[in-house]
Structure formats: C-alpha cells, structure tokens
Scaffold this motif. Sequence first.
Motif, short mmCIF file in Angstrom:
data_model
loop_
_atom_site.label_atom_id
_atom_site.label_comp_id
_atom_site.label_asym_id
_atom_site.label_seq_id
_atom_site.Cartn_x
_atom_site.Cartn_y
_atom_site.Cartn_z
N CYS A 5 51.58 -3.59 22.92
CA CYS A 5 50.68 -2.44 22.98
C CYS A 5 51.11 -1.40 21.95
O CYS A 5 52.30 -1.12 21.81
N CYS A 11 52.75 1.66 24.19
CA CYS A 11 53.89 1.53 25.13
C CYS A 11 54.69 0.24 24.91
O CYS A 11 55.67 0.01 25.60
N CYS A 20 47.28 -1.93 25.90
CA CYS A 20 47.38 -2.65 27.17
C CYS A 20 46.22 -2.23 28.07
O CYS A 20 45.76 -3.00 28.90
N CYS A 73 46.02 3.92 27.97
CA CYS A 73 47.48 3.80 28.01
C CYS A 73 48.12 5.15 27.65
O CYS A 73 47.77 5.76 26.65
N ASN A 101 52.87 5.13 31.96
CA ASN A 101 51.85 4.50 32.81
C ASN A 101 52.39 4.29 34.22
O ASN A 101 51.64 4.19 35.18
#
Length: 175
Positions: A68, A71, A131, A135, A147
């Motif tokens: 991602c 993250c 993701c 996010c 998250n």
Amino acid sequence: MQVNLSELFSSDGKERTYTQDIEMEQFQAPDGVYEIVKKEPVRLTIRHTGERKLEASGEIRLSLEIPCDRCLTPVKVDFDLDVNFSADLNQTEEDRAKELDEQPYISGNYLDVDQLVRNELLLNLPMKVLCREDCKGICNRCGANLNFESCECDRSTSDPRMSVIQDIFKQFKEV
Ligand SMILES: [Zn+2]
Ligand SMILES: [Zn+2]
C-alpha cells in the motif's frame, strides 16, 4: 520457460498455441520486489505469417502483492492482460529491442515467457496501490499503522518543514 519457435517456420501460415508456466516467483519492479502470489500458465497463440515474421496474441493472468502506498500493507493486485505483438526474426535482437524500447524476449529462435511477462507487467503496473480508499497511513513519528491504532504523537506542528507544507496546503484550499 523458453518456447522454441523454429517449428513454426516450416510453412507460411503455421500457427500453434502454447501454454507455458511462468517460472519466476517474484517480480522486480522499479521500486521494489513484489511477490507473485498467484499465477496461471501463459497462453500464447503464435502464427508464422511468412519470411520469419510472427504475430502473436495471448493472455497473462497473475496476482502480485504490492505494498500500500500509504501504510505498506501488502495488497493483492490481479492482472489480466491481453498480449499482442509481432516480431520480425530477420531483425537482430538489438534492433527489435530498440524499436520496442523494452528488454528483448526473443533470442535466436526462442521466446522467453518470463521476460515477456516482465515487460507486460512494467507497462501495466498501477500508479498507486491503496489497501483501502481511505487508508490513514503510518504515523511518520512513531510508525504506528493508523488504520488499526492511534498514537499520541503530535503530527500537526512540531516539524518546521512540515508546517511550511501545511501552509502551502492551506493557501491552496483558500483559493
Ligand atoms: Zn494502506
Ligand atoms: Zn505516532
């Protein structure tokens, strides 16, 4: 996996469909190595149109695990790619590569399936993988994945360089 193309040259118009496994387990992208988490054999129909010229079409199906953008959680990204190409085997390998601006996947009378897949993936990599749409990313101070957890860090002010950027953002919003 190498496909031997020489049998096609026995007559004009000869055509064959090849089903070839992808051998590589990982894909070397410009900004990292991604795991190939699922793959199907590549189907390629190659036709000899005459004078050692080929036309091919096929399908590549596989899934990569790409981190991602915000993250770094691995995200499974599916690829279902139609491939179409023609090749003139009277040209040298170097000429063909130059013309197409990519790594050669045909050498002598052999076609390198993994290299073909690599080229197609490079052309079709998504600009950005998330993701999930919203996010929240990672705290740039303590590294917490926002998250799933919150942290006490003050991310709003303390770094003077950041505050400059925030000022710019504000200006944009006010316009
Ligand atoms: Zn994320
Ligand atoms: Zn934090």
